[in-house]
Enzyme design. Structure first.
Site, PDB file in Angstrom:
ATOM      1  N   PHE A 156      45.367  28.124  42.797  1.00 19.51           N
ATOM      2  CA  PHE A 156      44.064  28.789  42.807  1.00 19.51           C
ATOM      3  C   PHE A 156      44.060  29.915  43.847  1.00 19.51           C
ATOM      4  O   PHE A 156      44.467  29.715  44.985  1.00 19.51           O
ATOM      5  CB  PHE A 156      42.961  27.776  43.127  1.00 19.51           C
ATOM      6  CG  PHE A 156      41.594  28.413  43.220  1.00 19.51           C
ATOM      7  CD1 PHE A 156      41.006  29.000  42.105  1.00 19.51           C
ATOM      8  CD2 PHE A 156      40.908  28.439  44.425  1.00 19.51           C
ATOM      9  CE1 PHE A 156      39.761  29.591  42.197  1.00 19.51           C
ATOM     10  CE2 PHE A 156      39.653  29.025  44.514  1.00 19.51           C
ATOM     11  CZ  PHE A 156      39.082  29.613  43.400  1.00 19.51           C
ATOM     12  N   GLN A 157      43.625  31.065  43.439  1.00 20.51           N
ATOM     13  CA  GLN A 157      43.584  32.267  44.286  1.00 20.51           C
ATOM     14  C   GLN A 157      44.941  32.616  44.885  1.00 20.51           C
ATOM     15  O   GLN A 157      45.021  33.103  46.010  1.00 20.51           O
ATOM     16  CB  GLN A 157      42.508  32.126  45.381  1.00 20.51           C
ATOM     17  CG  GLN A 157      41.098  32.101  44.790  1.00 20.51           C
ATOM     18  CD  GLN A 157      39.987  32.326  45.810  1.00 20.51           C
ATOM     19  OE1 GLN A 157      40.127  31.965  46.979  1.00 20.51           O
ATOM     20  NE2 GLN A 157      38.903  32.922  45.374  1.00 20.51           N
ATOM     21  N   MET A 170      34.194  66.814  38.453  1.00 19.38           N
ATOM     22  CA  MET A 170      35.501  67.456  38.397  1.00 19.38           C
ATOM     23  C   MET A 170      36.142  67.256  37.019  1.00 19.38           C
ATOM     24  O   MET A 170      36.776  68.161  36.476  1.00 19.38           O
ATOM     25  CB  MET A 170      36.415  66.914  39.499  1.00 19.38           C
ATOM     26  CG  MET A 170      37.722  67.666  39.637  1.00 19.38           C
ATOM     27  SD  MET A 170      37.479  69.419  40.016  1.00 19.38           S
ATOM     28  CE  MET A 170      37.585  69.392  41.819  1.00 19.38           C
ATOM     29  N   LYS A 196      47.917  29.233  54.504  1.00 20.06           N
ATOM     30  CA  LYS A 196      46.893  28.428  55.168  1.00 20.06           C
ATOM     31  C   LYS A 196      47.515  27.357  56.055  1.00 20.06           C
ATOM     32  O   LYS A 196      47.005  27.073  57.145  1.00 20.06           O
ATOM     33  CB  LYS A 196      45.997  27.784  54.106  1.00 20.06           C
ATOM     34  CG  LYS A 196      44.702  27.202  54.656  1.00 20.06           C
ATOM     35  CD  LYS A 196      43.781  26.771  53.516  1.00 20.06           C
ATOM     36  CE  LYS A 196      42.423  26.314  54.061  1.00 20.06           C
ATOM     37  NZ  LYS A 196      41.520  25.919  52.962  1.00 20.06           N
ATOM     38  N   GLU A 239      36.064  43.636  49.387  1.00 14.23           N
ATOM     39  CA  GLU A 239      37.248  43.843  50.233  1.00 14.23           C
ATOM     40  C   GLU A 239      37.736  45.286  50.228  1.00 14.23           C
ATOM     41  O   GLU A 239      38.336  45.744  51.215  1.00 14.23           O
ATOM     42  CB  GLU A 239      38.377  42.910  49.807  1.00 14.23           C
ATOM     43  CG  GLU A 239      38.126  41.433  50.103  1.00 14.23           C
ATOM     44  CD  GLU A 239      37.410  40.696  48.980  1.00 14.23           C
ATOM     45  OE1 GLU A 239      36.899  41.375  48.043  1.00 14.23           O
ATOM     46  OE2 GLU A 239      37.355  39.457  49.017  1.00 14.23           O
TER      47      GLU A 239
END
Lengths: 192, 590
Positions: free
Chosen positions: B111-112, B489, B161, B49
């Site tokens: 969940f999630q 760097m 949802k 993502e």
């Protein structure tokens, strides 16, 4: 909403830093308090007190924030607040242009011996006894923040068991607002 | 017309003329992925993502249109927080749609589940949790409006949802109603007048052009202002391409790794005309010592930027293009009246020219030159040489993306930016791993342009998997890895400030095998170890246009970025290339 480095709301009895009071009109949407409070913590500005409630128009709430101006220039605080999409209007209230009020509840030791003295002080300040126990009373007092400071100091020797203040709320004095600010507020409300 | 919330969401995106969504589906966003099958909008399936977010940023960088990404709840949403923060820092318009667990499950540690609107308050311009399917068209319209107007920025729309699955009566709002959102546009005439007076009387003026010039499509207006007044221009890291590097008035990039002339011109200026720039610490160095004698005109569309860091003599809250055009209009009569003769800046121009001559950007070129005449005895491959060769072997409207670190600074220094929106770089947040996905997004937005990413080996390992996306979608980006086997760097800072005590910066040139990895991802993989092979490899890469190309350039690990203003130091203490320091032999080993 044109902040200037004007006088603060004064130093408290303990020599607190100077404070400014911002009256912030916000859309009455969920999470808006979190956005405002989050902005202050994220940018390192200190909130001294904060009070929030809906206005007479249910679409809007008013948040009264007392800002510690030593933590950031007031102008920057206002400009950053103004960027929040849910913030509709910000008015900086100078103490001499505003009516300020705050509510205090205090439970104080008031046994039989000293009860009369406490009651007398409550009467002088125009407070109310809202609860009475065997050895203590709970007092409610509304008034100017400095009046509450004074009352708090006078109660302290009797023994404060618990104390809760609401943080101050304020509205501009009638006629104390500049016409342009009043007009902008009106426009904001109408366009909403 | 009855639609599901999901259908309304996709239709709303169509109403906003979205042409591409970068995304990755999951449980909570599943309902929205069904109508995507039937939509005219192209969906590009990313492999992580974070890639979706940076691709959307790259797309927005080069097109000026908002980038759109769509991911699921929980980890999908948290994985896109970095691109949101990146876009917030660099004012990139981004609309991110996240799925959320059903309303009834919110707050139950489902969940999630992640409180993504809470998490992203500080890194978005605004965000919305949609609680009613009927709100979807309104919220989408508001989201695009907020993302693209005023100071652009990322927004997030979180859709539970059950809201996607619910039905609603379709409508499209013709206007948005946001009483607290009033972006500034036109400049105050009084401020323009005050600015004009400062410009006319300045003897050592500098235009300090920032990313806002590009966001406001003000490059043409800037050029007009510069040519009308003869004022030289520095372009910050975010503004590379806003003013042509080949222009005689261009001084190049200021800041920590800016060139000597740009940095010193600002230090010595008596007037800074700051256009859409924000006095970032990487530009100012030690703030109290920054441009001590300069008056400041500050144009910014964000009122909170005026006086945030440096209090200007004249603050102009306005769209940068409109403000610059107003300045041009106000200055034309002054020019006609003879008040803007080039001769008034004669001494200043001569001083700038002498600095340019004494302190050009440079590196040890003896290697590549020597190699050309002595094949078989190759010296170390200098990253700057790779960049110069790449620059000269590609069209001048090539889009260049970069990651973050040494390679990014060399790219900004040694490229020659001639056109707006050809430079795609992570400035404010400094997000390693930005280059590969951002280049992919840029190529999607501008398929007609050649798109190269210059990346470091450390950066490349963070997001390289998106080359699988590019291969699958036939997006022919080209990646030049300046592989110095180090987090370069960080190594440079340890070299300079930690007595060469190198802590956790070695990466190895061979692990991973970049060519093998590229091929495994469906790309062409090339490796270059010697200066004399550079051009041939680039030309070969330029000819590939059906798949991505990765070129593993094995560059000199010891090379450092100069000039450099050490963190916290004054810009007056700029450290130039060793060959330019008094009493130092040219080309000395660092």
């Amino acid at each position: 909403m044109s902040p200037s480095a004007g006088p603060g709301t004064g130093a408290g009895p303990s020599g607190r830093p100077r404070h400014h009071l911002l009256s912030v009109l916000v859309e009455n949407k969920s999470g808006v308090l979190s956005r405002v409070a989050g902005l202050f913590s994220r940018r390192g500005y200190n909130i001294f007190s904060l009070a929030v409630a809906p206005t007479d128009d249910e679409r809007f709430s008013r948040i009264s924030i007392v800002v510690d101006v030593d933590s950031a220039p007031l102008e920057q605080v206002v400009a950053q607040l103004d960027k929040l999409v849910n913030v509709v209007e910000i008015t900086e209230l100078h103490p001499d242009e505003a009516r300020e009020a705050e509510l205090l509840l205090v439970t104080v030791v008031a046994d039989a011996e000293r009860r009369a003295q406490v009651f007398q002080l409550v009467g002088v300040f125009g407070g109310q006894i809202v609860d009475v126990g065997l050895e203590e009373v709970t007092v409610m007092l509304a008034g100017s923040p400095s009046g509450l400071d004074d009352f708090e100091e006078l109660m302290r020797p009797y023994g404060i068991i618990e104390l809760q203040r609401t943080g101050r709320v304020a509205l501009p004095k009638l006629g104390g607002r500049s016409p342009s600010t009043a007009r902008r507020e009106q426009q904001a409300l109408e366009s909403a | 017309m009855q639609l599901t919330g999901a259908q309304a969401l996709v239709k709303s995106l169509e109403m906003q003329d979205v042409e591409v969504i970068f995304g990755l589906p999951g449980g909570a966003i599943l309902p929205v992925y069904d109508p995507i099958i039937d939509s005219s909008i192209r969906h590009i399936l990313v492999r992580h993502e974070q890639g979706a977010g940076h691709m959307a940023e790259g797309y927005a960088h080069v097109t000026g249109r908002p980038g759109v990404a769509m991911v699921t709840s929980g980890p999908g949403a948290t994985n896109i927080v970095t691109p949101l923060a990146d876009a917030y820092m660099d004012s990139i318009p981004l609309v991110v749609v996240t799925g959320q667990v059903p309303s009834s499950a919110i707050g139950t540690d489902a969940f999630q589940e992640a409180d993504i609107t809470g998490i992203t308050i500080g890194v978005t311009k605004h965000n919305w949790l949609v609680t009613d399917a009927a709100d979807i068209p309104r919220v989408v319209a508001e989201a695009f409006y907020v993302a693209t107007t005023g100071r652009p920025g990322p927004v997030l729309v979180d859709v539970p949802k059950d809201v996607s699955n619910a039905t609603m009566d379709w409508y499209w709002p013709e206007t948005v109603d946001l009483p607290g959102y009033r972006p500034a546009t036109t400049p105050e005439p009084a401020a323009i007048e005050a600015a004009t007076e400062l410009i006319v009387t300045a003897e050592r003026p500098v235009i300090y052009a920032g990313g806002g010039v590009l966001k406001a499509s003000a490059a043409a207006a800037l050029r007009e202002l510069a040519e009308l007044t003869g004022i030289p221009v520095v372009t910050t890291l975010m503004a590379r391409g806003a003013f042509p590097d080949s222009h005689p008035l261009c001084l190049g990039m200021p800041g920590m790794h800016g060139n000597y002339t740009a940095v010193t011109a600002m230090q010595q200026a008596d007037l800074l005309v700051a256009l859409g720039s924000r006095f970032d610490d990487r530009v100012t160095g030690k703030l109290s010592a920054f441009a001590p004698r300069a008056k400041v005109i500050h144009v910014d569309i964000d009122k909170a930027e005026i006086g945030k860091v440096r209090r200007p003599e004249v603050g102009i809250v306005a769209d940068c293009r409109l403000a610059v055009e107003a300045l041009v209009t106000a200055l034309r009569p002054q020019r006609a009246a003879g008040l803007l003769e080039a001769s008034r800046l004669g001494a200043w121009s001569r001083e700038l020219a002498s600095w340019k001559e004494r302190f050009p950007l440079t590196y040890d070129r003896s290697g590549p030159a020597a190699a050309a005449g002595r094949p078989g005895r190759s010296p170390r491959l200098k990253p700057q040489f790779v960049l110069e060769t790449l620059r000269d072997a590609t069209p001048d409207d090539t889009i260049l993306a970069a990651g973050v670190g040494q390679h990014q600074m060399w790219a900004s220094q040694f490229w020659r930016f001639e056109h707006p929106n050809t430079w795609v770089s992570s400035g404010g947040l400094g997000t390693m791993g930005f280059a590969v996905p951002a280049a992919i997004g840029a190529k999607v937005g501008r398929p007609d342009r050649m798109v190269w990413a210059v990346d470091g080996d450390g950066c490349f390992q963070m997001t390289a998997q998106e080359l699988v996306t590019a291969s699958a979608e036939r997006i022919p980006v080209k990646i030049a890895i300046l592989n110095n086997a180090y987090l370069g760097m960080v190594r440079q800072w340890q070299h300079m400030f930690y007595e060469e005590r190198y802590s956790e910066v070695y990466l190895s040139p061979d692990l991973p095998d970049y060519v093998g990895w590229a091929e495994a991802m469906g790309c062409v993989g090339l490796r270059v170890e010697h200066p004399e092979e550079v051009l041939a490899a680039i030309e070969k890469a330029n000819q590939v246009d059906d798949r991505p190309v990765v070129v593993d350039f094995r560059t000199d690990s010891m090379e450092q970025v100069f000039p450099m203003v050490p963190a916290g130091a004054s810009n007056d203490d700029i450290v130039v290339h060793p060959s330019q320091r008094p009493g130092t032999a040219a080309g000395a080993e660092l």
